[in-house]
Design a protein around this motif. Structure first.
Motif, PDB file in Angstrom:
ATOM      1  N   GLU A   1      12.358 -22.026 130.138  1.00 21.56           N
ATOM      2  CA  GLU A   1      13.250 -20.962 129.670  1.00 21.56           C
ATOM      3  C   GLU A   1      12.453 -19.874 128.944  1.00 21.56           C
ATOM      4  O   GLU A   1      12.664 -18.688 129.148  1.00 21.56           O
ATOM      5  N   SER A   2      11.507 -20.270 128.118  1.00 20.21           N
ATOM      6  CA  SER A   2      10.659 -19.300 127.421  1.00 20.21           C
ATOM      7  C   SER A   2       9.811 -18.513 128.409  1.00 20.21           C
ATOM      8  O   SER A   2       9.585 -17.321 128.232  1.00 20.21           O
TER       9      SER A   2
ATOM     10  N   LEU B   1      11.904 -15.834 130.136  1.00 20.00           N
ATOM     11  CA  LEU B   1      12.160 -14.732 129.211  1.00 20.00           C
ATOM     12  C   LEU B   1      10.920 -13.845 129.086  1.00 20.00           C
ATOM     13  O   LEU B   1      11.020 -12.617 129.151  1.00 20.00           O
TER      14      LEU B   1
ATOM     15  N   ARG C   1      10.388 -11.652 132.147  1.00 11.91           N
ATOM     16  CA  ARG C   1      11.288 -10.492 132.205  1.00 11.91           C
ATOM     17  C   ARG C   1      10.887  -9.422 131.188  1.00 11.91           C
ATOM     18  O   ARG C   1      11.048  -8.233 131.442  1.00 11.91           O
ATOM     19  N   LYS C   2      10.363  -9.834 130.053  1.00 17.85           N
ATOM     20  CA  LYS C   2      10.046  -8.915 128.961  1.00 17.85           C
ATOM     21  C   LYS C   2       8.717  -8.184 129.165  1.00 17.85           C
ATOM     22  O   LYS C   2       8.604  -7.007 128.859  1.00 17.85           O
TER      23      LYS C   2
END
Length: 103
Positions: free
Chosen positions: A71-72, A75, A78-79
């Motif tokens: 999950e990290s 993220l 995407r960032k």
């Protein structure tokens, strides 16, 4: 065995790509594999010097695997601007190496 194989391939790729002096973001397990010769993935001479589980503006490369917090990773993907360099997959185990694209 498949997970160990993926991690070994990833460490070998990082060694062969001369990333030893680069700043690398990695999870705890891969951080240990790249910095600690006792983990069994590299020799003392191959030890990486700038591996951290914290992404900063100095980070040059990222190493992800499905053995830890996906999950990290999603993220962060995407960032930040990341480009996949290599993916190692052995059955259900995988690991990826990304370069950070800086402006």
């Amino acid at each position: 065995i498949d997970a160990v194989k993926s991690l070994q391939q990833t460490v070998n790729y990082c060694v062969e790509s001369n990333l030893k002096e680069k700043t690398i973001y990695a999870s705890f397990l891969m951080e240990c594999n790249l910095t600690n010769p006792y983990s069994g993935y590299l020799s003392a001479e191959q030890k990486f010097h700038f591996v951290s589980s914290h992404f900063t503006k100095e980070t040059d490369y990222c190493v992800f695997s499905n053995l830890e917090d996906n999950e990290s990773y999603e993220l962060l993907k995407r960032k930040e601007k990341l480009q996949l360099l290599k993916r190692f997959e052995n059955k259900q185990a995988w690991a990826e190496v990304y370069i950070v694209i800086k402006n």
